[in-house]
Structures are given as structure tokens and as C-alpha cells.
Scaffold this active site. Structure first.
Site, PDB file in Angstrom:
ATOM      1  N   LYS A  50       0.841  -1.202   0.000  1.00  0.00           N
ATOM      2  CA  LYS A  50       0.000   0.000   0.000  1.00  0.00           C
ATOM      3  C   LYS A  50       0.878   1.255   0.000  1.00  0.00           C
ATOM      4  O   LYS A  50       0.623   2.210  -0.733  1.00  0.00           O
ATOM      5  CB  LYS A  50      -0.937  -0.007   1.223  1.00  0.00           C
ATOM      6  CG  LYS A  50      -2.038  -1.063   1.117  1.00  0.00           C
ATOM      7  CD  LYS A  50      -2.797  -1.263   2.416  1.00  0.00           C
ATOM      8  CE  LYS A  50      -3.759  -2.449   2.278  1.00  0.00           C
ATOM      9  NZ  LYS A  50      -4.430  -2.837   3.525  1.00  0.00           N
ATOM     10  N   ASP A 100     -11.433   2.227   3.675  1.00  0.00           N
ATOM     11  CA  ASP A 100     -11.591   0.783   3.471  1.00  0.00           C
ATOM     12  C   ASP A 100     -13.062   0.440   3.238  1.00  0.00           C
ATOM     13  O   ASP A 100     -13.378  -0.689   2.872  1.00  0.00           O
ATOM     14  CB  ASP A 100     -11.090   0.009   4.708  1.00  0.00           C
ATOM     15  CG  ASP A 100      -9.772  -0.708   4.432  1.00  0.00           C
ATOM     16  OD1 ASP A 100      -9.436  -0.912   3.243  1.00  0.00           O
ATOM     17  OD2 ASP A 100      -9.087  -1.081   5.403  1.00  0.00           O
ATOM     18  N   GLN A 106      -5.557  -1.571   9.847  1.00  0.00           N
ATOM     19  CA  GLN A 106      -5.151  -2.812   9.181  1.00  0.00           C
ATOM     20  C   GLN A 106      -5.627  -4.015   9.989  1.00  0.00           C
ATOM     21  O   GLN A 106      -5.393  -4.113  11.189  1.00  0.00           O
ATOM     22  CB  GLN A 106      -3.615  -2.830   9.040  1.00  0.00           C
ATOM     23  CG  GLN A 106      -3.068  -4.024   8.289  1.00  0.00           C
ATOM     24  CD  GLN A 106      -3.425  -4.014   6.799  1.00  0.00           C
ATOM     25  OE1 GLN A 106      -3.381  -2.989   6.143  1.00  0.00           O
ATOM     26  NE2 GLN A 106      -3.777  -5.183   6.268  1.00  0.00           N
TER      27      GLN A 106
END
Ligand code: NAP
Length: 280
Positions: free
Chosen positions: A48, A117, A92
């Protein structure tokens, strides 16, 4: 039949190239919150951050101790919500067990406008309304749809079968396929005779994380197979499909690695640009 390989590497690069101008104009910033260390997460975060660098986007990694308390997480989330310099942030996954058990509470504290997300109830709910409300869709399902679009694989009117019904992949992917007028079946651990259903699929998307789950005799000849599974084995990274068997029957298949993975990262970055635009 020998299936066409649907690589996501070049597509993701093209998608990132297409975002470069907007990134330069808007100057968004992505924050990645990691709690503890998980080897797979480390590798996803690296990818990422590399992609943010490649597109010129500011990115900050906040690495927290594995024993970070829920109160400390809530406080950090509020800070990130209030920080005008942060366009979007992700927590995460997976979290350590003591935080995983309160994950819904943590997500509830996130400002949906910064939830790049797309995991919060607000963004999931919008996604159920229609394609027009998919403002911050979860990155992996969005990556699957972008990949199908870019390879000009029609979805409307097709029977799409999704194997796996997690909140972050299977369920939103099923909703997004429905938004594009596919006829959608969703399978999971309790599905009886999985093969009988997968054999009906024009488009089969599998997101389970069980190597060898999908075999050649479970595929309709000519189907498009999107393997989302990622499992680290002694032989390297594999998906849910027995690749050679499935590729012999399907008309197209994504490789693992190099299929959906890069598209997921590109869609996360696209979401961060969208978030910044919608905040202005
Ligand atoms: P997850 O939360 O563990 O969900 C797995 C799903 O598979 C669950 O719905 C589970 O059902 C179902 N399942 C388990 N055994 C099954 C079986 N024998 N037959 C049919 N369904 C079964 O995982 P996830 O987060 O959705 O991720 C799924 C896979 O995708 C993992 O390998 C993950 O690493 C990968 N992934 C890849 C990307 C990418 O960018 N390519 C991104 C995210 C995830 P129950 O809930 O009933 O147990």
C-alpha cells in the site's frame, strides 16, 4: 480450453497513473494504523505504501504496540477524525484478539467520510442502495469489479456465484454484483453441495482462503473465475483454486498473486482521492 489470464498488475498501474493528476491537485493523505505485527499485514502495508509513493500520495504508517488498549484506539480514532490533514485512514486487519473482539465498536467510532476501506456501517449501507451510492466501497470488491470492467467482461444478466460471505469481501461483492444486474448466489461454509452451485456460475468469485477448495470439475466450461483467496504456503502464495485444473475449463482466470491483490491496493488509493474530493 486454456483460460485467458486476467492479470491485475498492469491494470492497477494504469489506474494509479490515472490518479496522479488528481493526487497532485488535491494532495490527500492516507494514514495506516497497524496494531502489533503480523507478517501478512506487514507485506500488505508495504504494498500500500509503495503504491502511494508511486502515485505521489502522502502516506503515514502509525505502528502501535500489540497491547494497545481499546481506549487508546478510540482516542486515536477521534484524533484522526478531527485532523483535517488526514483525508482517509484504515485500521489494518487482523487486530490482536483483545481488539478484534471490539472491532465493531472501533469501526463505529470512525468518521465514514474518512473510512477509505469502506468497512463502516454507513458506507456498507450506502453500497446496498445502488451503484450510484458506492462512494467508498470496500477495496477488494471494488478491485474485482474494476478488473471485470477493464477486461470488458459483462456482468449484467450473468449468474455470478460468490463463495465466502465475510463482511469485507463476500457480502459487499455480492451487493456490488447485484447493483450491476447480475443474478447472484452466495455460498459459505454451510452451503450444501458447493460444486452444484459453482457449476452454474458464469462468473465465479471465490474469497475463502482455502487452497484446493475450487477444483476443475466445479467450473462451468467457459466461466470467468476470480480467485480472491490469498494463502501463504510452503510453495508460495496461492488462492482457493487448483489453478491448472480450473484454467483448463474456464475461459478466464485471475492469477494468485498478481490478480485481485494489486487492484485492491489501487482501489484503496482511489478511495482516498474520492474521500478528499468529497470532504472539500
Ligand atoms: P474470512 O473473513 O475468513 O471469510 C472467509 C469466508 O469463507 C467466510 O464467509 C466463511 O464462511 C467462508 N468459508 C469457509 N470455509 C468454507 C468452505 N469450505 N466453503 C465455502 N465457504 C467457506 O476471510 P476474508 O477476509 O473474506 O478473506 C477471504 C480470502 O480472501 C482470504 O484468503 C484472504 O486472505 C483473501 N483476501 C484477499 C484480498 C485481495 O486483495 N486479493 C483482500 C482481502 C482478502 P463462515 O463465515 O460461515 O465460516
Amino acid at each position: 480450453m486454456s483460460a485467458r489470464i486476467l492479470s491485475g498488475i498492469e491494470l492497477a498501474k494504469r489506474m494509479l497513473d490515472g490518479l496522479r493528476t488528481e493526487v497532485a491537485q488535491l494532495n490527500p493523505q492516507l494514514v495506516i494504523v497497524q496494531v502489533g505485527h503480523d507478517p501478512a499485514s506487514d507485506s500488505y502495508i508495504r504494498k500500500k505504501m509503495e503504491s502511494c509513493d508511486a502515485v505521489g500520495m502522502r502516506v503515514q504508517l502509525m505502528s502501535l504496540e500489540a497491547n494497545t488498549t481499546m481506549e487508546a484506539m478510540q482516542s486515536l480514532i477521534h484524533d484522526l477524525n478531527d485532523d483535517a490533514n488526514v483525508s482517509g485512514y484504515i485500521i489494518q486487519l487482523p487486530l490482536p484478539p483483545h481488539l478484534a473482539s471490539v472491532q465493531p465498536l472501533l469501526f463505529r467510532s470512525m468518521d465514514p467520510k474518512k473510512d477509505v476501506d469502506g468497512f463502516t456501517a454507513y458506507n456498507m449501507g450506502k453500497l446496498l442502495l445502488s451503484k450510484e451510492f458506492e462512494h467508498l466501497p470496500p477495496a477488494t470488491p471494488a478491485g474485482v469489479l474494476s478488473l471485470l470492467d477493464q477486461y470488458a467482461i459483462p456482468v449484467e444478466g450473468k449468474h455470478a456465484v460468490v463463495v465466502g460471505h465475510s463482511n469485507i469481501v463476500g457480502k459487499p461483492l455480492a451487493a456490488m454484483l447485484l447493483n450491476r444486474n447480475a443474478t447472484v448466489s452466495v455460498c459459505h461454509k454451510y452451503t450444501q453441495d458447493l460444486g452444484a452451485i459453482t457449476r452454474q456460475a458464469d462468473i465465479l468469485c471465490t474469497a475463502v482462503g482455502k487452497p484446493g477448495l475450487i477444483r476443475g470439475d466445479m467450473i462451468k466450461p467457459g466461466a470467468v473465475v476470480i480467485d480472491i483467496g490469498i494463502v501463504r504456503t510452503e510453495d508460495g502464495i496461492v488462492g482457493d483454486c487448483v489453478f491448472d485444473e480450473v484454467a483448463a475449463v474456464a475461459s478466464a482466470i485471475t492469477p494468485v498473486p498478481g490478480g485481485v491483490g494489486p487492484m485492491t491496493v489501487a482501489c484503496l488509493i482511489r478511495n482516498t482521492v474520492t474521500a478528499k474530493k468529497r470532504q472539500q
